[in-house]
Design a protein around this motif. Sequence first.
Motif, PDB file in Angstrom:
ATOM      1  N   SER A  67      -0.696   6.018  -6.119  1.00 40.88           N
ATOM      2  CA  SER A  67      -0.740   6.007  -4.854  1.00 40.88           C
ATOM      3  C   SER A  67       0.814   5.676  -4.319  1.00 40.88           C
ATOM      4  N   LEU A  68       1.169   5.996  -2.964  1.00 39.78           N
ATOM      5  CA  LEU A  68       2.600   5.425  -2.709  1.00 39.78           C
ATOM      6  C   LEU A  68       2.424   4.250  -1.874  1.00 39.78           C
ATOM      7  N   ALA A  69       3.580   3.215  -1.952  1.00 39.26           N
ATOM      8  CA  ALA A  69       3.792   2.011  -1.297  1.00 39.26           C
ATOM      9  C   ALA A  69       5.153   1.968  -0.991  1.00 39.26           C
ATOM     10  N   THR A  70       5.427   1.389  -0.068  1.00 31.13           N
ATOM     11  CA  THR A  70       6.582   1.331   0.858  1.00 31.13           C
ATOM     12  C   THR A  70       7.557   0.235   0.138  1.00 31.13           C
ATOM     13  N   ALA A  71       7.050  -0.964  -0.151  1.00 31.42           N
ATOM     14  CA  ALA A  71       7.642  -2.010  -0.796  1.00 31.42           C
ATOM     15  C   ALA A  71       7.868  -1.774  -2.315  1.00 31.42           C
ATOM     16  N   GLN A  72       9.096  -2.019  -2.715  1.00 29.23           N
ATOM     17  CA  GLN A  72       9.371  -1.685  -4.357  1.00 29.23           C
ATOM     18  C   GLN A  72       8.588  -2.920  -5.067  1.00 29.23           C
ATOM     19  N   THR A  73       8.358  -3.939  -4.468  1.00 30.65           N
ATOM     20  CA  THR A  73       7.857  -5.085  -5.113  1.00 30.65           C
ATOM     21  C   THR A  73       6.384  -4.827  -5.526  1.00 30.65           C
TER      22      THR A  73
END
Length: 189
Positions: A67-73
């Motif tokens: 899925s997509l996440a907003t934070a690179q971490t």
Amino acid sequence: MRSFFFAAASLCSLTTAFPNPFKILAPWDTMAPPPAGTQLYQLQTKSTTTTVSGQWLALATGSTQYSLATAQTAATKFFTNKYDATGTYAFHNADDTRQVALQGTNGTLLYVVDVTNPSSGTIPAGQLLEWATFTTDSNVLGVKDGSTLTNRTFVAVQGTGNAYTVALYDGASNTTAKITPITLNIVKV
């Protein structure tokens, strides 16, 4: 007919006594986890639609679908292995037993999933599944699997609210899913 039956029965007994000579082996050596110094990558989206642009490909705990996440971490880290025969890559998550694959019930949307030890014998019934077919031209993730479709693209597939999964869209078929075209950029870690 009876001789055919005996020949088939003999062949079956031979295949259980000896390793399968037709088994497809991975074109690289096993190295789980990768050795120190292995180049790692993350995948970041680019899109003309701001809600899905700049997001990171992530695998939530307990999930097999990316899925997509907003934070690179939160982004998953990958390493690659090249399959010289086709000039394509396998993208591995964590170790070389887990690979990024494309899976779906038809070729319209093939979802980006995490698969352990993929082989032709482990494809779920009624599903299409492919792996080690990725390209990395100009640091953009692509797919080279022999398809003649020219408008294929990765897409963000909207789920509930602002949750998005990622799939490869064939670019030609109708779909009822809410999709937004994206590019998956390969970012060195």
